[in-house]
Design an enzyme around this catalytic site. Structure first.
Site, PDB file in Angstrom:
ATOM      1  N   TYR A 125      28.514  33.736  45.543  1.00  0.00           N
ATOM      2  CA  TYR A 125      29.423  33.932  44.409  1.00  0.00           C
ATOM      3  C   TYR A 125      28.667  33.656  43.112  1.00  0.00           C
ATOM      4  CZ  TYR A 125      33.023  33.025  40.933  1.00  0.00           C
ATOM      5  OH  TYR A 125      33.781  33.060  39.798  1.00  0.00           O
ATOM      6  N   GLU A 213      32.194  38.416  36.759  1.00  0.00           N
ATOM      7  CA  GLU A 213      32.355  37.770  38.062  1.00  0.00           C
ATOM      8  C   GLU A 213      31.844  38.716  39.129  1.00  0.00           C
ATOM      9  OE1 GLU A 213      36.354  36.993  39.686  1.00  0.00           O
ATOM     10  OE2 GLU A 213      35.647  34.956  40.121  1.00  0.00           O
TER      11      GLU A 213
END
Lengths: 406, 294
Positions: A125, A213
């Site tokens: 991530y 993101e």
């Protein structure tokens, strides 16, 4: 301003960030052709068909009335065509869209990146954003890729790392290396991650973004590091210097009343309640929504008319709020400073007359410059408008309107 | 003595000759603020509103002994204007401009660090010490003199709070509009600290919004410092949906900690008098001071 995954990948790629490649399709046949082209380029029959909407949770979301997820793997071009046919023109409901879901008009047919090889693929991530407490940008990253990061933050906060970027010098090499080491990488994969992080930060900084993101960032079986998904949000205040990004805005993703309000320079957010409101100032507008809730209603919108509440803006505001059939009352809350209350009151009366019959009670609270004259003007207008000066009175009137006693 | 601005403030207006600058400079002068001139690059030597126009802030400091600046420069040039003021030695820089890109504000915060100046805003209504100086765009008549300090992210909600305080029979010592942007010069805690240390302030109203952690930081500081003065707190946006920007660039719920409910809970734990309804700010202040409503 948010953009689609396929647009985000274009932006990332333009700064040298490696991404999962793909082709946008608007019909099932285009998806079929895209899958064939990807096979030609990458040698695999497998492709992934991904619905393009401005919301996350697509992989677990479903198309209304169909047994079809918003992201699905197709083992060949025919299957890709079938999946695209299911998704396109459908409504995708995910955890982030709410029960109404979002209409899908485009899919991204993307290359299969989870192919077998010397090593196991692994997901990470990574996001880049402003840390408001430091007034500096940070890179947030974790070994726990491909899942809900809020969940990871809540249950295993030790697995989330943050790297602060010093604005005087920008991202440094040692920081990119530290990130790669903390993600447990070595050898070629480590080298690729350093390159990835560096390009990603450059892209964020150069594009005036408010948030990136990338979830997941993937280490492929042959040690490439690529962005498999991409969420990019631009800083609205900086769009004036990026006309190419401003052109990526997809009005179909926005509420039509919000788009219309924007044309009148009104700051409007559509909500699900039954009491509309029109206010000057963002803080007072939020506070007015809170008052509606405390009075037993639910706010139907946020609307900041700014410093120029006149007949034209009030009329535009009325018309936009009244498009919502759920609205049972409208509360206008203006604190007149530079704006004179009697002018706003005249604006309300004129707008009311111009629209004709407004079927719901209007509560007008005008405080500040010339508030008394304003109240008199409204009380003597003979219209179905209730006036108040103190906020508490306005709240009581909303309560009565919600319970149907006025 | 007052906080940030008083009758001794020597105020200049950056963006003096523009329409916003002109209008509000006139309003400030009518209020009685000591406006000693303004800056518009290229118009130095001219006179505007009976006051000198300077090419640079440095000239205004050297020739008119300016120590306070209010900025009405358009967003694309506002970051530059703030740094010019800081470089010239202005002590209190108040930036009204809304819509400055975040990328421009990050280096500004860095630049003013360690310099002997205080930035208020951007995207704020300014600062007023009633009866002495209005360095902002607020309607002056709402703010009667008194001993209640206000710290707020929002413009009209500040006027609302001041009006309730005045209607309750009290008045305002200084009201500080800190601004609604994600990056601001003076966070809630710093502004609250100034008012806590101000001998002319008996109690404080702290008004916040969803997004960020400034109000929670301020609440924790108030508790750690022994709750020396009563603080009435309100957070706007209890009904705001997550992920949506509510007018102000900084007003967006990003996680669990920056909702109105989360902030209000922390403020309560820290001993603040939290109001759920913005209509109760004045009445709650009366209670917090142990007074009877009039």
């Amino acid at each position: 301003m948010n953009i689609h995954e396929y647009q985000a990948k274009q932006v990332l790629k333009s700064f040298g960030v490696a991404v999962q490649e793909g082709i946008v399709a608007e019909t099932a046949d285009e998806a079929h052709a895209a899958a064939l082209k990807l096979k030609e380029q990458y040698g695999s029959d497998f492709v992934v068909v991904k619905a393009q909407i401005h919301a996350g949770g697509r992989g677990k979301g479903t198309i209304v009335g169909k047994e079809q997820r918003g992201v699905a793997v197709a083992k060949n071009a025919d299957k890709a065509k079938e999946i695209a046919g299911n998704i396109l023109g459908g409504t995708l409901v995910t955890i982030q869209t709410g029960p109404k879901g979002k209409f899908v008009s485009k899919v991204l047919v993307a290359q299969d990146v989870y192919y077998p090889g010397a090593n196991e693929p692994k997901e990470y991530y990574m996001s880049v954003m402003l840390d408001r407490s430091q007034s500096k940008n940070i890179i947030v990253y974790s070994t726990e890729g491909g899942m809900d990061i809020e969940h990871v933050a809540e249950h295993t906060p030790e697995l989330i790392h943050k790297e602060t970027i010093d604005p005087k010098v920008g991202l440094q090499g040692f920081q990119a290396r530290k990130i790669a080491f903390n993600l447990g990488l070595s050898g070629e994969a480590h080298k690729q991650m350093v390159k990835f992080v560096t390009a990603l930060y450059t892209a964020y900084d150069s594009s005036d973004s408010a948030m990136f993101e990338i979830n997941p960032v993937l280490k492929t079986a042959d040690d490439k590091i690529i962005a498999v998904d991409g969420k990019v949000s631009f800083d609205d205040s900086a769009l004036y210097r990026h006309p190419d990004y401003a052109a990526m805005r997809d009005l179909a993703e926005e509420d039509p009343t919000e788009v219309e309000a924007g044309k009148h320079n009104l700051n409007f957010v559509k909500l699900d309640g039954n009491v509309g409101c029109m206010v000057n100032g963002a803080g007072l507008a939020m506070a007015t929504m809170d008052i509606i809730k405390l009075s037993g209603g639910e706010p139907a919108n946020f609307l900041d008319v700014g410093g120029s509440a006149n007949a034209t803006t009030v009329e535009a505001g009325f018309r936009i709020i009244l498009q919502d059939p759920n609205v049972k009352a409208i509360l206008i809350n203006i604190f007149g400073g530079i704006v004179r209350c009697d002018r706003v009151a005249q604006g309300v009366v004129d707008a009311y007359k111009s629209i004709g019959n407004i079927p719901v009670p209007i509560i007008v609270r005008l405080q500040g410059t010339n508030a008394e004259q304003a109240k008199k003007l409204i009380d003597e207008s003979g219209l179905k408008v209730y006036s108040a000066i103190v906020l508490k009175e306005a709240a009581d009137l909303v309560q009565k309107a919600v319970s149907g006693t006025i | 003595m007052a906080v940030l601005v008083d009758k001794n403030s020597r105020v200049i207006v950056q963006g003096f000759t523009g329409s916003e600058g002109t209008f509000h400079a006139q309003q400030m002068i009518e209020y009685g603020t000591n406006v000693v001139g303004g800056v518009t690059p290229g118009k130095g030597g001219q006179t505007h509103l009976d006051r000198p126009v300077f090419n640079t802030v440095k000239d205004a400091v050297d020739q008119a002994q300016a120590n306070t600046s209010i900025i009405f420069v358009p967003p694309a040039f506002a970051a530059d204007a703030i740094m010019e003021a800081a470089d010239a030695g202005i002590k209190v820089i108040i930036c009204i401009t809304e819509g400055i890109p975040v990328k421009d504000m990050i280096p500004v915060k860095e630049y003013i660090k360690g310099k002997d100046c205080r930035l208020i805003g951007p995207n704020c209504p300014g600062v007023i010490t009633p009866g002495q100086a209005k360095v902002g765009i607020m309607p002056g008549f709402v703010f009667k003199t008194g001993r209640i300090g206000i710290v707020s992210k929002s413009g009209t909600l500040t006027y609302e709070a001041a009006d309730q305080v005045v209607k309750a029979g009290l008045g305002i010592s200084t009201a500080i509009g800190i601004g609604g942007d994600p990056i601001i010069g003076t966070p809630t805690k710093d502004a609250v600290e100034m008012l806590m240390n101000d001998p002319e302030t008996d109690a404080i109203i702290m008004i916040g919004e969803i997004g960020g952690s400034y109000e929670a930081d301020a609440a924790r500081w108030i508790k750690a410092n022994g709750n020396k003065k009563p603080v009435v707190g309100f957070i706007a946006g209890q009904t705001a949906p997550p992920g949506r920007r509510m007018g102000h660039a900084g007003a967006i719920v990003g996680g669990h900690d920056d909702t109105a409910a989360a902030k209000m809970a922390i403020m309560r734990e820290c001993g603040l008098h939290v109001v759920e309804s913005p209509a109760e700010i004045g009445a709650t202040m009366i209670e917090a001071l142990g007074l009877k409503a009039n």
